[in-house]
Design a protein around this motif. Structure first.
Motif, PDB file in Angstrom:
ATOM      1  N   ASP A 193      21.057 -23.156 -30.062  1.00 60.31           N
ATOM      2  CA  ASP A 193      21.845 -24.050 -30.909  1.00 60.31           C
ATOM      3  C   ASP A 193      20.986 -25.096 -31.611  1.00 60.31           C
ATOM      4  O   ASP A 193      20.151 -25.743 -30.993  1.00 60.31           O
ATOM      5  CB  ASP A 193      22.905 -24.782 -30.083  1.00 60.31           C
ATOM      6  N   ASP A 194      21.200 -25.259 -32.881  1.00 59.21           N
ATOM      7  CA  ASP A 194      20.696 -26.363 -33.704  1.00 59.21           C
ATOM      8  C   ASP A 194      19.312 -26.900 -33.347  1.00 59.21           C
ATOM      9  O   ASP A 194      19.182 -27.975 -32.772  1.00 59.21           O
ATOM     10  CB  ASP A 194      21.689 -27.529 -33.669  1.00 59.21           C
ATOM     11  N   PRO A 195      18.247 -26.178 -33.729  1.00 59.55           N
ATOM     12  CA  PRO A 195      16.909 -26.738 -33.508  1.00 59.55           C
ATOM     13  C   PRO A 195      16.701 -27.980 -34.367  1.00 59.55           C
ATOM     14  O   PRO A 195      17.397 -28.179 -35.365  1.00 59.55           O
ATOM     15  CB  PRO A 195      15.975 -25.604 -33.927  1.00 59.55           C
ATOM     16  N   PRO A 196      15.765 -28.807 -34.001  1.00 63.05           N
ATOM     17  CA  PRO A 196      15.588 -30.071 -34.715  1.00 63.05           C
ATOM     18  C   PRO A 196      14.983 -29.877 -36.106  1.00 63.05           C
ATOM     19  O   PRO A 196      14.247 -28.926 -36.345  1.00 63.05           O
ATOM     20  CB  PRO A 196      14.615 -30.836 -33.822  1.00 63.05           C
ATOM     21  N   THR A 197      15.302 -30.790 -36.975  1.00 64.80           N
ATOM     22  CA  THR A 197      14.633 -30.850 -38.273  1.00 64.80           C
ATOM     23  C   THR A 197      13.557 -31.914 -38.228  1.00 64.80           C
ATOM     24  O   THR A 197      12.633 -31.907 -39.018  1.00 64.80           O
ATOM     25  CB  THR A 197      15.642 -31.176 -39.389  1.00 64.80           C
ATOM     26  N   GLU A 198      13.664 -32.825 -37.258  1.00 59.53           N
ATOM     27  CA  GLU A 198      12.691 -33.905 -37.058  1.00 59.53           C
ATOM     28  C   GLU A 198      12.079 -33.733 -35.669  1.00 59.53           C
ATOM     29  O   GLU A 198      12.794 -33.580 -34.683  1.00 59.53           O
ATOM     30  CB  GLU A 198      13.412 -35.251 -37.140  1.00 59.53           C
ATOM     31  N   ILE A 247      17.861 -32.508 -26.454  1.00 60.71           N
ATOM     32  CA  ILE A 247      19.088 -31.725 -26.486  1.00 60.71           C
ATOM     33  C   ILE A 247      20.030 -32.392 -25.497  1.00 60.71           C
ATOM     34  O   ILE A 247      19.728 -32.482 -24.312  1.00 60.71           O
ATOM     35  CB  ILE A 247      18.829 -30.258 -26.083  1.00 60.71           C
ATOM     36  N   GLY A 248      21.167 -32.871 -25.975  1.00 62.39           N
ATOM     37  CA  GLY A 248      22.045 -33.681 -25.145  1.00 62.39           C
ATOM     38  C   GLY A 248      23.043 -32.926 -24.302  1.00 62.39           C
ATOM     39  O   GLY A 248      23.967 -33.510 -23.778  1.00 62.39           O
ATOM     40  N   ALA A 249      22.854 -31.629 -24.112  1.00 59.16           N
ATOM     41  CA  ALA A 249      23.858 -30.821 -23.423  1.00 59.16           C
ATOM     42  C   ALA A 249      23.704 -30.824 -21.908  1.00 59.16           C
ATOM     43  O   ALA A 249      24.477 -30.175 -21.225  1.00 59.16           O
ATOM     44  CB  ALA A 249      23.792 -29.390 -23.938  1.00 59.16           C
ATOM     45  N   LYS A 269      15.501 -34.020 -18.485  1.00 60.96           N
ATOM     46  CA  LYS A 269      16.137 -33.886 -19.797  1.00 60.96           C
ATOM     47  C   LYS A 269      15.927 -32.463 -20.296  1.00 60.96           C
ATOM     48  O   LYS A 269      15.199 -31.685 -19.687  1.00 60.96           O
ATOM     49  CB  LYS A 269      15.524 -34.877 -20.791  1.00 60.96           C
ATOM     50  N   SER A 270      16.551 -32.154 -21.407  1.00 59.22           N
ATOM     51  CA  SER A 270      16.308 -30.891 -22.096  1.00 59.22           C
ATOM     52  C   SER A 270      15.777 -31.222 -23.479  1.00 59.22           C
ATOM     53  O   SER A 270      16.280 -32.141 -24.143  1.00 59.22           O
ATOM     54  CB  SER A 270      17.600 -30.074 -22.197  1.00 59.22           C
ATOM     55  N   ALA A 304      11.078 -23.311 -28.350  1.00 65.04           N
ATOM     56  CA  ALA A 304      11.971 -22.946 -27.251  1.00 65.04           C
ATOM     57  C   ALA A 304      12.676 -24.201 -26.764  1.00 65.04           C
ATOM     58  O   ALA A 304      12.106 -25.288 -26.757  1.00 65.04           O
ATOM     59  CB  ALA A 304      11.194 -22.306 -26.105  1.00 65.04           C
ATOM     60  N   ALA A 305      13.917 -24.037 -26.367  1.00 62.39           N
ATOM     61  CA  ALA A 305      14.700 -25.120 -25.766  1.00 62.39           C
ATOM     62  C   ALA A 305      14.434 -25.087 -24.271  1.00 62.39           C
ATOM     63  O   ALA A 305      14.683 -24.080 -23.606  1.00 62.39           O
ATOM     64  CB  ALA A 305      16.177 -24.929 -26.063  1.00 62.39           C
TER      65      ALA A 305
END
Length: 140
Positions: free
Chosen positions: A12-17, A25-27, A82-83, A94-95
């Protein structure tokens, strides 16, 4: 714009910054403990995915069985931190879940084993069959 290939199961939604805040990743936990432990039943599934991680593992003199033990201890009794999104190469990300675990490590200067904090970051790969190690180092 760089087109990053996501090698982790979580996509889901990799960073642009790529700042510290942008990579978070706040999940909460991305990879269930049971799934990680299931994968670790075969220590050959662990892959150091960055040159720095390979060098750190070599410096700590860890083989895959010892890495599997550390990861299992981290997810069952360590502390999830954290993630975050991690860069594996110029085009791959990779997340990862980030843990800290206390483990006994031989310290040559002290001529004995000492409890040390070891930081681990890893992801399950996109097909769910490998554990991608991104970071494995002592606290500094």
């Amino acid at each position: 714009m760089v087109n990053n290939k996501i090698l982790s199961h979580f996509k889901d939604d990799p960073p642009t910054e790529w700042s510290d805040a942008g990579r978070r990743i706040g999940a909460g936990l991305l990879y269930p403990v049971e799934e990680i432990i299931r994968l670790l039943s075969n220590s050959d599934v662990i892959r150091a995915s960055t040159e720095k991680c390979r060098n750190d593992i070599q410096a700590l003199e860890l083989d895959n069985e010892e890495l599997a033990r550390l990861i299992k201890n981290a997810v069952t009794g360590g502390r999830y931190r954290k993630s975050v999104w991690c860069r594996l190469s110029a085009k791959a990300i990779a997340a990862c879940d980030d843990y800290v675990v206390i483990d006994k490590t031989w310290v040559e200067a002290a001529h004995k084993e000492i409890d040390c904090e070891i930081y681990l970051k890893f992801a399950i790969n996109s097909n769910g069959k490998l554990l991608l190690m991104v970071s494995c180092h002592l606290s500094t």
